[in-house]
Design an enzyme around this catalytic site. Structure first.
Site, PDB file in Angstrom:
ATOM      1  CB  THR A 215      -0.926  -0.015   1.231  1.00 16.95           C
ATOM      2  OG1 THR A 215      -1.676  -1.225   1.238  1.00 16.95           O
ATOM      3  CG2 THR A 215      -1.864   1.180   1.238  1.00 16.95           C
ATOM      4  CB  ALA A 216       3.858   2.293   1.877  1.00 25.13           C
ATOM      5  CB  ALA A 217       5.047   0.919  -3.057  1.00 25.20           C
ATOM      6  CD  GLU A 233      -3.992  -7.322  -9.308  1.00 24.75           C
ATOM      7  OE1 GLU A 233      -4.376  -7.726  -8.196  1.00 24.75           O
ATOM      8  OE2 GLU A 233      -4.712  -7.350 -10.325  1.00 24.75           O
TER       9      GLU A 233
END
Ligand SMILES: NC(=O)c1ccc[n+]([C@@H]2O[C@H](COP(=O)([O-])OP(=O)(O)OC[C@H]3O[C@@H](n4cnc5c(N)ncnc54)[C@H](O)[C@@H]3O)[C@@H](O)[C@H]2O)c1
Ligand SMILES: O=CCS(=O)(=O)O
Length: 456
Positions: A215-217, A233
């Site tokens: 999620t962070a990326a 994804e």
């Protein structure tokens, strides 16, 4: 930030490679090469793309053992799991070859609505242009092929950006793509440092970003991408459910294979196990017995079932999740220990829903058991997570399957299998924080294409 990085074997700890990041200038040159290569990509007709992909599948098979051993060395994935990944990547590539021949649209009649104008609309699929394909550490070959295969099948150019840990396998995969006939002007490999990624993502000649990771990326990528097509994804917190009439032994095998294999480092791993109260004890005892049989340790050995997680920080995060659950009252039935980056397969019982490992994604060989009494209660508890990727339920009652299928916030529900089931040609992806869009070869082709209509 350093211009160079090292790749360390997660099990033995030795440096297995040292590399230079792709410079910002080299990345921009690669983007320019691909921009110019779009004409060449479009000029390759469907059967030519299909033939190249089929040849690539053969090269992946021929170099499968070399690639599997590279994956084991760079990620700590057991050699048996790495070989499974290679066989999956071959399937993905074959499916991409076959779907390359099937990219057909539709013909529409303008006179479906007054006034009559006698026109026909030919809806065609056409490539987006250049797709930046960013892949995670845990399936460096199959996830790469789930992006490169469909992107090339659709007629796109590809800027392939793997994780730095996967440099060696990514370089060999790229070379095999060239050998198969994908032109260098159509596929370029780059591994820039993270601070340089925003400019690449935002570059006007990058037409889409196909990302798999956390999620962070994804948040950083979305912020840099602006109005570009995003295929995301992301993580999962997938449940395995055992109803009173479910096959306990089958559920145990699914939990073992879909949570302890790959050291639990799969987005679709069975990260939460919900047991109806009537079958809780039977499942727990059989799972414990099977877990004690597992070989744990050196991932390069044929007999090893559970190897290390990817690095020390990942191991520390898994141990923190275990310790937090125990501090909140969970019973540690086995495991809960760390030897280097190896986490012993861990089973926790009576885990409260507020524990981080029940609401967030934990990337390690840890099975938390939770007990439920009713479907209404179960559905609310399963949906209480930012993720919504896949779920699996063991039951013979089709009414229960249908009710869960409609009520659970997931992309796929598996009947009488765990959430880790996946067929490479099935649609794949989730809802909520698990991502946007669908992979699975045919679906990824359309995600990386536009519909262009000719009216005659
Ligand atoms: N849904 C799926 O199909 C799927 C499959 C595998 C893994 N995952 C998820 O991936 C995560 C584990 O993989 P990981 O640790 O490699 O993930 P990650 O997000 O740390 O890295 C994934 C890729 O993104 C790159 N990256 C990281 N930060 C970036 C940024 N700011 N800008 C551009 N690129 C960036 C990394 O270099 C790597 O290539 C887990 O959350 C797992 O659930 C999802
Ligand atoms: O990490 C998830 C990838 S897969 O094994 O479900 O394809």
């Amino acid at each position: 930030m350093s211009t160079r990085y090292q790749v360390v074997n997660p099990y033995q700890g030795e440096v297995i490679g040292e590399y230079g990041y792709t410079s910002a200038e080299a990345a921009l040159a690669a983007i320019a090469t691909l921009k110019a290569g779009q004409r060449m990509a479009k000029a390759m007709v469907a059967h030519e793309r299909a033939d190249v992909l089929r040849k690539l599948a053969g090269l992946l098979e021929r170099h499968g053992e070399t690639l599997a051993r590279l994956i084991t060395a760079e990620t700590g994935k057991t050699i048996s799991d790495a070989r499974v990944e290679l066989s999956r990547a071959v399937n993905t590539t074959i499916a991409s070859a076959e779907e390359a021949r099937q990219i057909h649209g539709e013909a529409l009649d303008s006179d479906a609505y007054a006034p009559s104008r006698g026109r026909i609309g030919l809806v065609c699929w056409r490539p987006l242009g250049t797709v930046l394909c960013i892949t995670p550490f845990n399936f460096p070959l199959n996830i790469a092929m789930h992006k490169i295969g469909p992107a090339f099948a659709a007629g796109n150019c590809i800027l392939f950006k793997p994780g730095p840990a996967n440099t060696a396998s990514a370089r060999l995969l790229t070379e095999l793509c060239y050998q198969a006939g994908i032109p260098q002007d159509v596929l370029q490999l780059c591994i820039p440092s993270l601070p340089d990624m925003a400019a690449i993502i935002g570059h006007p000649d990058i037409d889409a970003i196909n990302f798999t990771g956390g999620t962070a990326a994804a948040d950083a990528i979305a912020a840099a991408a602006g109005y570009k097509k995003l295929l995301l994804e992301l993580g999962g917190n997938d449940p395995l459910i055992l109803m009173p009439d479910g096959d306990v032994d089958a559920a145990v095998e699914a939990a073992i294979n879909q949570r302890f294999a790959t050291a639990g480092q799969r987005c679709t791993a069975a990260k939460r196990v919900f047991l109806h109260r009537d079958v809780h004890a039977a499942f727990r005892e059989r799972l414990l017995a099977r877990t004690r049989q597992l070989v744990v340790g050196d991932p390069s050995l044929e007999e090893t079932f559970v190897g290390p997680v990817i690095h020390a920080d990942a191991a520390a995060a898994v141990m923190a999740g275990i310790e937090q659950a125990v501090a909140a009252g969970a019973s540690l039935l086995c495991g809960g220990k760390r030897e280097g980056n190896v986490i012993l397969p861990t089973i926790l019982d009576q885990v409260t829903d507020q524990c981080a490992l029940m609401t967030e994604e934990l990337f390690g060989p840890v099975i938390p058991l939770a007990v439920f009494d009713s479907l209404t209660e179960l559905i609310a508890r399963i949906n209480n997570t930012p993720y919504g990727l896949q779920a699996g339920v063991f039951t013979q009652d089709l009414r229960v399957i249908r009710q869960l299928f409609e009520a659970l916030d997931v992309g796929s529900l598996m009947a009488n299998d765990g959430p880790g089931f996946r067929a490479e040609h099935f649609p794949f992806g989730g809802v909520k924080g698990s991502g946007v869009g669908r992979e699975g070869v045919k679906y990824a082709i359309r995600e990386m294409s536009i519909q262009k209509t000719l009216v005659l």
